[in-house]
Structures are given as C-alpha cells and as structure tokens.
Scaffold this motif. Structure first.
Motif, mmCIF file in Angstrom:
data_model
loop_
_atom_site.group_PDB
_atom_site.id
_atom_site.type_symbol
_atom_site.label_atom_id
_atom_site.label_comp_id
_atom_site.label_asym_id
_atom_site.label_seq_id
_atom_site.Cartn_x
_atom_site.Cartn_y
_atom_site.Cartn_z
ATOM 1 N N VAL A 37 0.795 -1.237 -0.024
ATOM 2 C CA VAL A 37 -0.031 0.028 0.058
ATOM 3 C C VAL A 37 0.883 1.134 0.053
ATOM 4 N N ALA A 38 1.983 1.237 0.635
ATOM 5 C CA ALA A 38 2.654 2.475 0.863
ATOM 6 C C ALA A 38 3.567 2.798 -0.421
ATOM 7 N N VAL A 39 4.059 1.950 -1.096
ATOM 8 C CA VAL A 39 4.890 1.900 -2.370
ATOM 9 C C VAL A 39 3.701 2.191 -3.519
ATOM 10 N N PHE A 40 2.503 1.875 -3.472
ATOM 11 C CA PHE A 40 1.548 2.205 -4.504
ATOM 12 C C PHE A 40 0.965 3.467 -4.366
ATOM 13 N N VAL A 41 1.029 4.100 -3.149
ATOM 14 C CA VAL A 41 0.481 5.299 -2.638
ATOM 15 C C VAL A 41 1.598 6.439 -3.054
ATOM 16 N N VAL A 42 2.869 6.151 -2.686
ATOM 17 C CA VAL A 42 4.201 6.943 -3.330
ATOM 18 C C VAL A 42 4.160 6.966 -4.684
ATOM 19 N N ILE A 43 4.088 5.994 -5.365
ATOM 20 C CA ILE A 43 3.924 5.894 -6.728
ATOM 21 C C ILE A 43 2.803 6.740 -7.339
ATOM 22 N N ALA A 44 1.535 6.561 -6.633
ATOM 23 C CA ALA A 44 0.358 7.422 -7.240
ATOM 24 C C ALA A 44 0.628 8.981 -6.852
ATOM 25 N N ILE A 45 1.332 9.473 -6.015
ATOM 26 C CA ILE A 45 1.835 10.846 -5.355
ATOM 27 C C ILE A 45 2.661 11.268 -6.460
ATOM 28 N N LEU A 46 3.582 10.514 -6.845
ATOM 29 C CA LEU A 46 4.731 10.942 -7.841
ATOM 30 C C LEU A 46 4.260 10.991 -9.193
ATOM 31 N N LEU A 47 3.086 10.269 -9.436
ATOM 32 C CA LEU A 47 2.657 9.860 -10.947
ATOM 33 C C LEU A 47 2.443 11.312 -11.811
ATOM 34 N N ARG A 48 2.023 12.301 -11.061
ATOM 35 C CA ARG A 48 1.783 13.506 -11.852
ATOM 36 C C ARG A 48 2.984 14.340 -11.889
ATOM 37 N N ASN A 49 4.048 13.924 -11.280
ATOM 38 C CA ASN A 49 5.159 14.904 -11.627
ATOM 39 C C ASN A 49 6.316 14.190 -12.520
ATOM 40 N N THR A 50 5.853 12.989 -13.227
ATOM 41 C CA THR A 50 6.929 12.333 -13.996
ATOM 42 C C THR A 50 7.110 13.146 -15.417
ATOM 43 N N PRO A 51 8.340 13.260 -15.717
ATOM 44 C CA PRO A 51 8.420 13.841 -16.931
ATOM 45 C C PRO A 51 8.285 12.784 -18.185
ATOM 46 N N THR A 52 7.485 12.161 -18.217
ATOM 47 C CA THR A 52 7.421 11.269 -19.443
ATOM 48 C C THR A 52 6.565 11.548 -20.671
ATOM 49 N N GLY A 53 6.031 12.613 -20.505
ATOM 50 C CA GLY A 53 5.223 13.149 -21.691
ATOM 51 C C GLY A 53 3.628 13.085 -21.575
ATOM 52 N N ALA A 54 3.411 11.975 -20.672
ATOM 53 C CA ALA A 54 1.773 11.577 -20.603
ATOM 54 C C ALA A 54 1.250 12.173 -19.366
#
Length: 154
Positions: free
Chosen positions: A24-41
């Motif tokens: 749960v902790a890993v996926f919540v962190v990934i969810a938080i960082l998801l909008r800040n990724t420079p992937t172009g998506a």
C-alpha cells in the motif's frame, strides 16, 4: 472429552501483514509521484487513485494468506482456507495426516479424498505439532465415543 480448539497460522502473519502495508505504501507513493513524472504523458487524479487502489487490492490478496483457520470440538471440525469454510462431522473423517514434505496438514475423507488444513502449516514448527496432537485427540475421542455407542451391549 477434549476441549474445543482453534488454530491459525502464525508465521505467515508475521510476513503477510508487513508486506501488505509495504505494498500500500509503495503504490501510494507511486500515485503521488505519478503527476510529477517527465514522461510526456498526462495523468489525472483518477489515475492516481487507481494506482493507490491497485496497491490496496494487492495488499488484500496478500492478507488472504492470513485467513486460514481450523476449529474443532467433540462433534465436528471446521476447516477455513483462503476462500471458503466447510464443517465436517467427525463421522465423515477418516483421519488427519501431515505427509512428509507437505506444507499443510490434511483432513482425510472417504474415497481417497482430502482437504488441506492450511491453518496447520509446516512453517510453524512446534505450533503445528501441537495443533495436530490436539486435533488427533479430538478425532480419537469422537471415534471412541462413536464406537462405544454403536456396539451392542451384552
């Protein structure tokens, strides 16, 4: 007659609960960082929520491993494994065994059928031995009682 008993696996809980929280902790962190990724998506809030929910669902799957339980008393034994529970009268049981190399004990039924007792696990060591002794004692008491009541008296 013997007292009612209940057994659950112990060692699996020591592993599954921290793993579930970790997922749960890993996926919540990934969810938080998801909008800040420079992937172009471009990710929406709904994508973040979905990512966190993936972690919750995976954690629930891991926690299913802590669900097994066996309860027994004079008249019956109830085996609850991952998804279901079934109660058997001792008269339906042909024995209890723990085959060499097996991960779990098993309830031997007629016609060479058996049901795994996932609550009694080899990984629990001495606790599994104690559980098998208690269950066999109840089985023996029920068998002796049944034989004593079905034999004609002279």
């Amino acid at each position: 007659m013997s007292a009612p008993v209940t057994f659950r696996p112990r060692r699996v809980r020591f592993v599954a609960v921290p793993v579930a929280f970790g997922l749960v902790a890993v996926f919540v962190v990934i969810a938080i960082l998801l909008r800040n990724t420079p992937t172009g998506a471009y990710f929406e809030v709904s994508d973040q929520i979905a990512m966190a929910m993936v972690g919750v669902f995976l954690a629930c799957g891991v926690l299913l491993l802590t669900r097994p339980r066996v309860r027994a008393q004079e008249e019956w034994i109830e085996v609850r494994n991952l998804l279901g529970a079934t109660r058997y009268a001792w008269s339906e049981v042909r024995g209890l065994s723990f085959p060499d190399g097996a991960a779990w004990a098993r309830l031997d039924l007629p016609a060479d059928e058996y049901v795994s007792i996932m609550a009694v696990q080899a990984a629990d060591g001495a606790r599994a031995v104690t559980a098998m002794r208690a269950l066999r004692s109840l089985y023996k008491d029920a068998t002796n009682y049944r034989e004593a009541t079905t034999q004609p008296h002279a």
